[in-house]
Scaffold this motif. Structure first.
Motif, mmCIF file in Angstrom:
data_model
loop_
_atom_site.group_PDB
_atom_site.id
_atom_site.type_symbol
_atom_site.label_atom_id
_atom_site.label_comp_id
_atom_site.label_asym_id
_atom_site.label_seq_id
_atom_site.Cartn_x
_atom_site.Cartn_y
_atom_site.Cartn_z
ATOM 1 N N MET A 1 0.854 -1.166 0.000
ATOM 2 C CA MET A 1 0.000 0.000 0.000
ATOM 3 C C MET A 1 0.905 1.236 0.000
ATOM 4 S SD MET A 1 -2.737 1.340 2.865
ATOM 5 C CE MET A 1 -3.732 -0.096 2.738
ATOM 6 N N SER A 2 0.530 2.219 -0.814
ATOM 7 C CA SER A 2 1.331 3.433 -0.885
ATOM 8 C C SER A 2 1.118 4.284 0.368
ATOM 9 C CB SER A 2 0.971 4.235 -2.130
ATOM 10 O OG SER A 2 -0.306 4.822 -1.983
ATOM 11 N N ALA A 3 2.075 5.146 0.634
ATOM 12 C CA ALA A 3 2.011 6.004 1.814
ATOM 13 C C ALA A 3 0.821 6.946 1.741
ATOM 14 C CB ALA A 3 3.313 6.789 1.938
ATOM 15 N N GLU A 4 0.615 7.535 0.559
ATOM 16 C CA GLU A 4 -0.483 8.478 0.410
ATOM 17 C C GLU A 4 -1.838 7.806 0.617
ATOM 18 O OE1 GLU A 4 1.891 8.026 -1.885
ATOM 19 O OE2 GLU A 4 3.016 9.889 -1.876
ATOM 20 N N LEU A 5 -1.977 6.609 0.084
ATOM 21 C CA LEU A 5 -3.231 5.884 0.222
ATOM 22 C C LEU A 5 -3.502 5.540 1.690
ATOM 23 C CD1 LEU A 5 -5.576 4.722 -1.389
ATOM 24 C CD2 LEU A 5 -4.279 2.612 -1.640
ATOM 25 N N ALA A 6 -2.455 5.176 2.423
ATOM 26 C CA ALA A 6 -2.611 4.865 3.845
ATOM 27 C C ALA A 6 -3.100 6.087 4.622
ATOM 28 C CB ALA A 6 -1.291 4.365 4.419
ATOM 29 N N VAL A 7 -2.576 7.256 4.290
ATOM 30 C CA VAL A 7 -2.996 8.489 4.980
ATOM 31 C C VAL A 7 -4.437 8.840 4.613
ATOM 32 C CG1 VAL A 7 -2.495 10.929 5.331
ATOM 33 C CG2 VAL A 7 -0.622 9.306 5.119
ATOM 34 N N VAL A 8 -4.810 8.633 3.363
ATOM 35 C CA VAL A 8 -6.189 8.909 2.943
ATOM 36 C C VAL A 8 -7.157 7.975 3.664
ATOM 37 C CG1 VAL A 8 -7.794 8.792 0.996
ATOM 38 C CG2 VAL A 8 -5.570 9.873 0.711
ATOM 39 N N TYR A 9 -6.811 6.702 3.739
ATOM 40 C CA TYR A 9 -7.678 5.770 4.457
ATOM 41 C C TYR A 9 -7.804 6.171 5.930
ATOM 42 C CZ TYR A 9 -7.840 2.437 0.569
ATOM 43 O OH TYR A 9 -8.060 1.824 -0.640
ATOM 44 N N ALA A 10 -6.710 6.583 6.533
ATOM 45 C CA ALA A 10 -6.749 7.018 7.928
ATOM 46 C C ALA A 10 -7.657 8.232 8.089
ATOM 47 C CB ALA A 10 -5.338 7.327 8.414
ATOM 48 N N ALA A 11 -7.583 9.165 7.148
ATOM 49 C CA ALA A 11 -8.442 10.352 7.199
ATOM 50 C C ALA A 11 -9.909 9.953 7.067
ATOM 51 C CB ALA A 11 -8.051 11.333 6.103
ATOM 52 N N LEU A 12 -10.197 9.001 6.195
ATOM 53 C CA LEU A 12 -11.581 8.553 6.031
ATOM 54 C C LEU A 12 -12.093 7.853 7.284
ATOM 55 C CD1 LEU A 12 -11.484 7.258 2.348
ATOM 56 C CD2 LEU A 12 -12.612 9.318 3.216
ATOM 57 N N ILE A 13 -11.234 7.112 7.945
ATOM 58 C CA ILE A 13 -11.625 6.453 9.200
ATOM 59 C C ILE A 13 -11.957 7.503 10.251
ATOM 60 C CG2 ILE A 13 -10.741 5.079 11.134
ATOM 61 C CD1 ILE A 13 -9.187 3.431 8.999
ATOM 62 N N LEU A 14 -11.103 8.502 10.378
ATOM 63 C CA LEU A 14 -11.349 9.561 11.356
ATOM 64 C C LEU A 14 -12.647 10.311 11.043
ATOM 65 C CD1 LEU A 14 -7.728 10.975 11.773
ATOM 66 C CD2 LEU A 14 -9.025 9.615 13.438
ATOM 67 N N GLU A 15 -12.867 10.617 9.778
ATOM 68 C CA GLU A 15 -14.088 11.322 9.383
ATOM 69 C C GLU A 15 -15.326 10.482 9.665
ATOM 70 O OE1 GLU A 15 -16.554 14.307 7.987
ATOM 71 O OE2 GLU A 15 -14.420 14.428 8.392
ATOM 72 N N ASP A 16 -15.237 9.184 9.419
ATOM 73 C CA ASP A 16 -16.375 8.299 9.644
ATOM 74 C C ASP A 16 -16.747 8.232 11.128
ATOM 75 O OD1 ASP A 16 -18.335 6.452 8.602
ATOM 76 O OD2 ASP A 16 -17.173 4.859 9.593
ATOM 77 N N ASP A 17 -15.725 8.350 11.985
ATOM 78 C CA ASP A 17 -15.973 8.326 13.430
ATOM 79 C C ASP A 17 -16.226 9.722 14.001
ATOM 80 O OD1 ASP A 17 -15.761 5.591 13.571
ATOM 81 O OD2 ASP A 17 -13.640 5.601 14.118
ATOM 82 N N ASN A 18 -16.344 10.723 13.117
ATOM 83 C CA ASN A 18 -16.564 12.115 13.538
ATOM 84 C C ASN A 18 -15.488 12.598 14.499
ATOM 85 O OD1 ASN A 18 -18.933 12.466 12.015
ATOM 86 N ND2 ASN A 18 -20.102 11.386 13.583
ATOM 87 N N VAL A 19 -14.234 12.231 14.187
ATOM 88 C CA VAL A 19 -13.077 12.651 14.971
ATOM 89 C C VAL A 19 -12.320 13.684 14.154
ATOM 90 C CG1 VAL A 19 -10.922 11.869 16.026
ATOM 91 C CG2 VAL A 19 -12.935 10.391 16.073
ATOM 92 N N GLU A 20 -11.825 14.722 14.816
ATOM 93 C CA GLU A 20 -11.057 15.757 14.128
ATOM 94 C C GLU A 20 -9.809 15.151 13.492
ATOM 95 O OE1 GLU A 20 -8.819 19.987 15.059
ATOM 96 O OE2 GLU A 20 -9.667 18.826 16.699
ATOM 97 N N ILE A 21 -9.535 15.548 12.269
ATOM 98 C CA ILE A 21 -8.388 15.022 11.535
ATOM 99 C C ILE A 21 -7.169 15.871 11.867
ATOM 100 C CG2 ILE A 21 -7.418 14.565 9.260
ATOM 101 C CD1 ILE A 21 -10.315 14.199 8.279
ATOM 102 N N THR A 22 -6.233 15.268 12.604
ATOM 103 C CA THR A 22 -4.984 15.938 12.947
ATOM 104 C C THR A 22 -3.819 15.059 12.498
ATOM 105 O OG1 THR A 22 -4.824 14.921 15.136
ATOM 106 C CG2 THR A 22 -6.032 17.010 14.989
ATOM 107 N N ALA A 23 -2.652 15.660 12.420
ATOM 108 C CA ALA A 23 -1.461 14.925 11.996
ATOM 109 C C ALA A 23 -1.153 13.782 12.964
ATOM 110 C CB ALA A 23 -0.272 15.872 11.885
ATOM 111 N N ASP A 24 -1.314 14.037 14.270
ATOM 112 C CA ASP A 24 -1.021 12.996 15.261
ATOM 113 C C ASP A 24 -1.966 11.805 15.135
ATOM 114 O OD1 ASP A 24 1.052 14.505 16.319
ATOM 115 O OD2 ASP A 24 -0.256 15.471 17.808
ATOM 116 N N LYS A 25 -3.243 12.082 14.908
ATOM 117 C CA LYS A 25 -4.219 10.994 14.791
ATOM 118 C C LYS A 25 -4.008 10.202 13.506
ATOM 119 C CE LYS A 25 -7.536 13.329 17.686
ATOM 120 N NZ LYS A 25 -8.761 14.101 17.768
ATOM 121 N N LEU A 26 -3.662 10.908 12.433
ATOM 122 C CA LEU A 26 -3.357 10.208 11.182
ATOM 123 C C LEU A 26 -2.145 9.300 11.368
ATOM 124 C CD1 LEU A 26 -3.818 13.103 8.600
ATOM 125 C CD2 LEU A 26 -5.285 11.101 8.863
#
Length: 106
Positions: A1-26
């Motif tokens: 899996m590419s690095a960019e794709l991993a970060v995008v998936y992490a952002a989508l997970i955070l958004e789905d859980d209604n959690v603020e998207i921050t660099a630390d959480k990603l």
């Protein structure tokens, strides 16, 4: 899996859980997935997605008028203001082919 794709998936997970998207959480989510990503990507994505509604962006993919105007706050489904100018440019381009004195099927 590419690095960019991993970060995008992490952002989508955070958004789905209604959690603020921050660099630390990603970074935490990507590390839990076992994907190695350069640290710069986390802050870039966090800054790019700050204040954005990812759910609305995903729902408007492919919708008319869903270019940069939607991200800028224009109403979904509205035509961009410069649409007539683009049509005029396209017509000029087509007409310029006639100036050569021959066409594709002549």
């Amino acid at each position: 899996m590419s690095a960019e794709l991993a970060v995008v998936y992490a952002a989508l997970i955070l958004e789905d859980d209604n959690v603020e998207i921050t660099a630390d959480k990603l970074q935490t989510l990507v590390a839990a997935a076992g994907v190695e990503v350069e640290p710069i990507w986390f802050s870039l994505y966090a800054k790019a997605l700050a204040g954005q509604d990812l759910k609305a962006l995903l729902l408007n993919v492919g919708a008319p008028g869903s270019g940069p105007a939607v991200a800028g706050g224009a109403a979904a489904g509205s035509a961009p203001a410069d649409a007539p100018a683009e049509e005029a440019k396209a017509e000029e381009k087509e007409e310029s082919d006639d100036d050569m004195g021959f066409g594709l099927f002549d």
